[in-house]
Design a protein around this motif. Structure first.
Motif, PDB file in Angstrom:
ATOM      1  N   ALA A   1       0.969  -1.296  -0.137  1.00 57.38           N
ATOM      2  CA  ALA A   1       0.082   0.017   0.136  1.00 57.38           C
ATOM      3  C   ALA A   1       0.870   1.337  -0.101  1.00 57.38           C
ATOM      4  O   ALA A   1       1.999   1.275   0.628  1.00 57.38           O
ATOM      5  CB  ALA A   1      -1.002  -0.092   1.269  1.00 57.38           C
ATOM      6  N   THR A   2       0.514   2.069  -0.881  1.00 56.74           N
ATOM      7  CA  THR A   2       1.421   3.304  -0.881  1.00 56.74           C
ATOM      8  C   THR A   2       0.729   4.553  -1.679  1.00 56.74           C
ATOM      9  O   THR A   2      -0.105   4.331  -2.563  1.00 56.74           O
ATOM     10  CB  THR A   2       2.825   3.060  -1.623  1.00 56.74           C
ATOM     11  OG1 THR A   2       3.758   4.257  -1.527  1.00 56.74           O
ATOM     12  CG2 THR A   2       2.802   2.578  -3.151  1.00 56.74           C
ATOM     13  N   THR A   3       1.231   5.621  -1.114  1.00 57.34           N
ATOM     14  CA  THR A   3       0.977   6.881  -2.065  1.00 57.34           C
ATOM     15  C   THR A   3       1.922   7.161  -2.818  1.00 57.34           C
ATOM     16  O   THR A   3       3.155   7.553  -2.313  1.00 57.34           O
ATOM     17  CB  THR A   3       0.806   8.072  -1.051  1.00 57.34           C
ATOM     18  OG1 THR A   3      -0.266   7.791   0.110  1.00 57.34           O
ATOM     19  CG2 THR A   3       0.146   9.259  -1.826  1.00 57.34           C
ATOM     20  N   VAL A   4       1.915   7.219  -4.074  1.00 58.55           N
ATOM     21  CA  VAL A   4       2.943   7.373  -4.995  1.00 58.55           C
ATOM     22  C   VAL A   4       2.687   8.800  -5.403  1.00 58.55           C
ATOM     23  O   VAL A   4       1.760   9.255  -6.164  1.00 58.55           O
ATOM     24  CB  VAL A   4       2.598   6.552  -6.595  1.00 58.55           C
ATOM     25  CG1 VAL A   4       3.873   6.705  -7.212  1.00 58.55           C
ATOM     26  CG2 VAL A   4       2.590   5.033  -5.944  1.00 58.55           C
ATOM     27  N   GLU A   5       4.018   9.450  -5.356  1.00 59.41           N
ATOM     28  CA  GLU A   5       4.172  10.971  -5.882  1.00 59.41           C
ATOM     29  C   GLU A   5       4.990  11.076  -6.985  1.00 59.41           C
ATOM     30  O   GLU A   5       6.171  10.676  -6.941  1.00 59.41           O
ATOM     31  CB  GLU A   5       4.782  11.719  -4.728  1.00 59.41           C
ATOM     32  CG  GLU A   5       4.186  11.655  -3.353  1.00 59.41           C
ATOM     33  CD  GLU A   5       2.676  12.543  -3.454  1.00 59.41           C
ATOM     34  OE1 GLU A   5       2.463  13.270  -4.238  1.00 59.41           O
ATOM     35  OE2 GLU A   5       2.104  12.501  -2.428  1.00 59.41           O
ATOM     36  N   TYR A   6       4.351  10.935  -8.261  1.00 61.61           N
ATOM     37  CA  TYR A   6       4.836  10.999  -9.487  1.00 61.61           C
ATOM     38  C   TYR A   6       5.557  12.599  -9.661  1.00 61.61           C
ATOM     39  O   TYR A   6       4.939  12.907 -10.755  1.00 61.61           O
ATOM     40  CB  TYR A   6       4.005  10.352 -10.657  1.00 61.61           C
ATOM     41  CG  TYR A   6       3.984   9.116 -10.566  1.00 61.61           C
ATOM     42  CD1 TYR A   6       5.070   8.194 -10.507  1.00 61.61           C
ATOM     43  CD2 TYR A   6       2.894   8.277 -11.169  1.00 61.61           C
ATOM     44  CE1 TYR A   6       5.003   6.738 -10.671  1.00 61.61           C
ATOM     45  CE2 TYR A   6       2.798   6.926 -11.012  1.00 61.61           C
ATOM     46  CZ  TYR A   6       4.119   6.428 -11.048  1.00 61.61           C
ATOM     47  OH  TYR A   6       4.139   4.826 -11.180  1.00 61.61           O
ATOM     48  N   ARG A   7       6.441  12.832  -9.142  1.00 56.38           N
ATOM     49  CA  ARG A   7       7.170  14.074  -9.427  1.00 56.38           C
ATOM     50  C   ARG A   7       6.284  15.434  -9.337  1.00 56.38           C
ATOM     51  O   ARG A   7       5.582  15.362  -8.392  1.00 56.38           O
ATOM     52  CB  ARG A   7       7.665  14.152 -10.812  1.00 56.38           C
ATOM     53  CG  ARG A   7       8.569  12.817 -11.021  1.00 56.38           C
ATOM     54  CD  ARG A   7       8.906  12.886 -12.416  1.00 56.38           C
ATOM     55  NE  ARG A   7       9.672  11.388 -12.521  1.00 56.38           N
ATOM     56  CZ  ARG A   7       8.914  10.316 -12.942  1.00 56.38           C
ATOM     57  NH1 ARG A   7       7.626  10.682 -13.146  1.00 56.38           N
ATOM     58  NH2 ARG A   7       9.263   9.139 -13.010  1.00 56.38           N
ATOM     59  N   GLY A   8       6.038  16.255 -10.296  1.00 56.03           N
ATOM     60  CA  GLY A   8       5.577  17.565  -9.985  1.00 56.03           C
ATOM     61  C   GLY A   8       4.257  17.653 -11.040  1.00 56.03           C
ATOM     62  O   GLY A   8       3.877  16.699 -11.859  1.00 56.03           O
ATOM     63  N   ILE A   9       3.460  18.506 -10.533  1.00 54.89           N
ATOM     64  CA  ILE A   9       2.144  18.772 -11.379  1.00 54.89           C
ATOM     65  C   ILE A   9       2.135  19.001 -12.784  1.00 54.89           C
ATOM     66  O   ILE A   9       1.314  18.677 -13.527  1.00 54.89           O
ATOM     67  CB  ILE A   9       1.346  19.879 -10.500  1.00 54.89           C
ATOM     68  CG1 ILE A   9      -0.148  20.016 -10.928  1.00 54.89           C
ATOM     69  CG2 ILE A   9       1.968  21.248 -10.836  1.00 54.89           C
ATOM     70  CD1 ILE A   9      -1.052  19.303  -9.885  1.00 54.89           C
ATOM     71  N   LEU A  10       3.381  19.615 -13.210  1.00 56.16           N
ATOM     72  CA  LEU A  10       3.534  19.862 -14.645  1.00 56.16           C
ATOM     73  C   LEU A  10       4.257  18.719 -15.425  1.00 56.16           C
ATOM     74  O   LEU A  10       4.365  18.612 -16.407  1.00 56.16           O
ATOM     75  CB  LEU A  10       4.459  21.207 -14.686  1.00 56.16           C
ATOM     76  CG  LEU A  10       3.608  22.463 -14.388  1.00 56.16           C
ATOM     77  CD1 LEU A  10       4.851  23.731 -14.645  1.00 56.16           C
ATOM     78  CD2 LEU A  10       2.300  22.734 -14.921  1.00 56.16           C
ATOM     79  N   ASP A  11       4.490  17.428 -14.639  1.00 53.73           N
ATOM     80  CA  ASP A  11       5.180  16.210 -15.158  1.00 53.73           C
ATOM     81  C   ASP A  11       4.371  15.412 -15.842  1.00 53.73           C
ATOM     82  O   ASP A  11       4.385  14.420 -15.543  1.00 53.73           O
ATOM     83  CB  ASP A  11       6.202  15.684 -14.243  1.00 53.73           C
ATOM     84  CG  ASP A  11       7.217  16.719 -13.753  1.00 53.73           C
ATOM     85  OD1 ASP A  11       7.864  17.634 -14.777  1.00 53.73           O
ATOM     86  OD2 ASP A  11       7.657  16.466 -12.635  1.00 53.73           O
ATOM     87  N   VAL A  12       3.540  16.179 -16.621  1.00 55.66           N
ATOM     88  CA  VAL A  12       2.729  15.143 -17.405  1.00 55.66           C
ATOM     89  C   VAL A  12       2.971  15.045 -18.897  1.00 55.66           C
ATOM     90  O   VAL A  12       2.818  16.027 -19.527  1.00 55.66           O
ATOM     91  CB  VAL A  12       1.021  15.789 -17.267  1.00 55.66           C
ATOM     92  CG1 VAL A  12       0.028  14.805 -18.019  1.00 55.66           C
ATOM     93  CG2 VAL A  12       0.613  15.993 -15.940  1.00 55.66           C
ATOM     94  N   ASP A  13       3.865  13.839 -19.075  1.00 54.68           N
ATOM     95  CA  ASP A  13       4.556  13.907 -20.342  1.00 54.68           C
ATOM     96  C   ASP A  13       4.509  12.418 -20.716  1.00 54.68           C
ATOM     97  O   ASP A  13       4.461  11.441 -20.093  1.00 54.68           O
ATOM     98  CB  ASP A  13       6.039  14.282 -19.598  1.00 54.68           C
ATOM     99  CG  ASP A  13       7.018  14.281 -20.704  1.00 54.68           C
ATOM    100  OD1 ASP A  13       7.331  15.188 -21.131  1.00 54.68           O
ATOM    101  OD2 ASP A  13       7.665  12.846 -20.830  1.00 54.68           O
ATOM    102  N   GLY A  14       4.589  12.252 -21.899  1.00 50.31           N
ATOM    103  CA  GLY A  14       4.627  11.133 -22.566  1.00 50.31           C
ATOM    104  C   GLY A  14       5.544  10.131 -22.368  1.00 50.31           C
ATOM    105  O   GLY A  14       5.368   8.870 -22.044  1.00 50.31           O
TER     106      GLY A  14
END
Ligand SMILES: [Zn+2]
Length: 351
Positions: free
Chosen positions: A212-225
């Protein structure tokens, strides 16, 4: 893949919310099951696009009979927050109706039993949503809640009871850091995924397979292919590593080499003045005690018009703000220190 639509009643007639649930049926009842959700904070989209990038691999695995455990995916976990716009700006972190953080106030059950969920008929739409998300996730061995920070490294929150047992997951996902926490009194989704299993017999919990984990995928602008593809590969490695999917072509990742620190080591660094932030550091930077972290320009052009903020201890920069305007007392950044923070505010789950 089976798709169904969940409906959450709104708080007045004519209003309701919907979100899709995608399910893969596993072929082996004894195999671990997995639940993935993204965008509980509705504007945090790196996890949404990671799930999108993961789907072809899951579809291929299913076509080849390699999906062993059940997989449940909620790509848009928060239709209420998704619809919240205030003067043209999206507001996905707090429920506008109650001012409650969407990742707080989840029911913390005494046991993993949906019958213990509170009656939310009169509880408000956000409570009905939270109750339903807990219900959807209950019973899965692996529960991943995909978020992101403002600007940051890729990191995981993990309960101390699951560490170092989850080190293979951190390695599989390729994250930079792991923050360990011990107590959740606010009802985060992760807490709601952990607490029901704290007081039940070990053979029921199956700690060896629990994730079980909360995953922090970097920053709010890191929406990138490219990042989405890399994150999807990490999720896939985790699912294979934990036996939800079988894939003999995949090699196991090596040991986890990232930073591991208890929550108590995080310094949040409040701004001493309001103004414009000039950062000296970015996520990933290593600092030593006394290094300047940021300057706040509060009285431009005037003598003493700048306030400087220095590192209170050695450590690594985990996150910083994406906006450069700040008020007094707002947090400038998260510094993961090598030792315990002297600031009493550290120690709380910050997502
Ligand atoms: Zn979040």
């Amino acid at each position: 893949m089976q798709k169904s639509i969940e409906r959450i009643a709104g708080d007045s007639d004519g209003v309701s919310y919907e979100f899709p649930v995608l399910r893969f049926a596993g072929s082996d009842k004894a195999a671990p099951s997995a639940y993935l959700q993204a965008a509980l904070h509705a504007g945090e989209l790196p996890g949404v696009v990671a799930i999108d990038a993961l789907m072809p691999a899951l579809n291929k695995a299913q076509a080849e009979g390699r999906v062993k455990g059940n997989i449940t995916i909620v790509p848009w976990a928060n239709p209420i927050g998704r619809a919240q716009y205030h003067f043209g700006e999206h507001q996905g972190r707090f429920h506008l109706g109650t001012r409650t953080n969407f990742n707080r106030g989840f029911p913390l059950l005494a046991a993993p039993d949906a019958k213990l969920l509170p009656d939310t008929t009169f509880g408000g739409a956000d409570q009905r949503l939270k109750s339903r998300l807990v219900q959807l996730s209950l019973g899965h061995d692996i529960v991943l809640d995909l978020h992101c920070d403002d600007e940051g490294l890729a990191y995981l929150y993990i309960h101390t009871s699951l560490w170092p047992a989850m080190a293979d997951c951190a390695a599989a996902m390729g994250v930079d850091a792991v923050v360990l926490w011990g107590e959740d009194t606010d009802g985060t989704f992760e807490g709601a995924s952990i607490m029901p299993y704290q007081n039940v017999p070990a053979e029921v919990v199956k700690f060896d397979r629990r994730v079980a984990t909360t995953v922090e995928y970097r920053g709010i602008l890191d929406v990138d292919g490219a990042l989405a593809k890399a994150d999807a590969e990490g999720l896939y490695r985790l699912l294979v590593g934990r036996g939800v999917i079988s894939d003999n072509a995949l090699t196991a990742p090596g040991p986890f080499k990232g930073v591991v620190a208890p929550l108590e080591n995080i310094d949040m660094m409040p701004a001493p003045r309001a103004g414009a932030v000039l950062y000296d550091v970015k996520p990933g930077d290593r600092v030593v005690r006394g290094d300047r972290l940021a300057t706040i320009v509060h009285a431009p052009g005037e003598t003493d018009g700048r306030a400087e903020v220095f590192a209170p201890q050695d450590g690594i920069i985990l996150t910083r703000r994406s906006r450069r305007i700040i008020r007094v007392g707002e947090d400038l950044l998260k510094l993961v220190g090598d030792s315990k923070s002297a600031d009493a505010r550290s120690g709380t789950l910050e997502d």
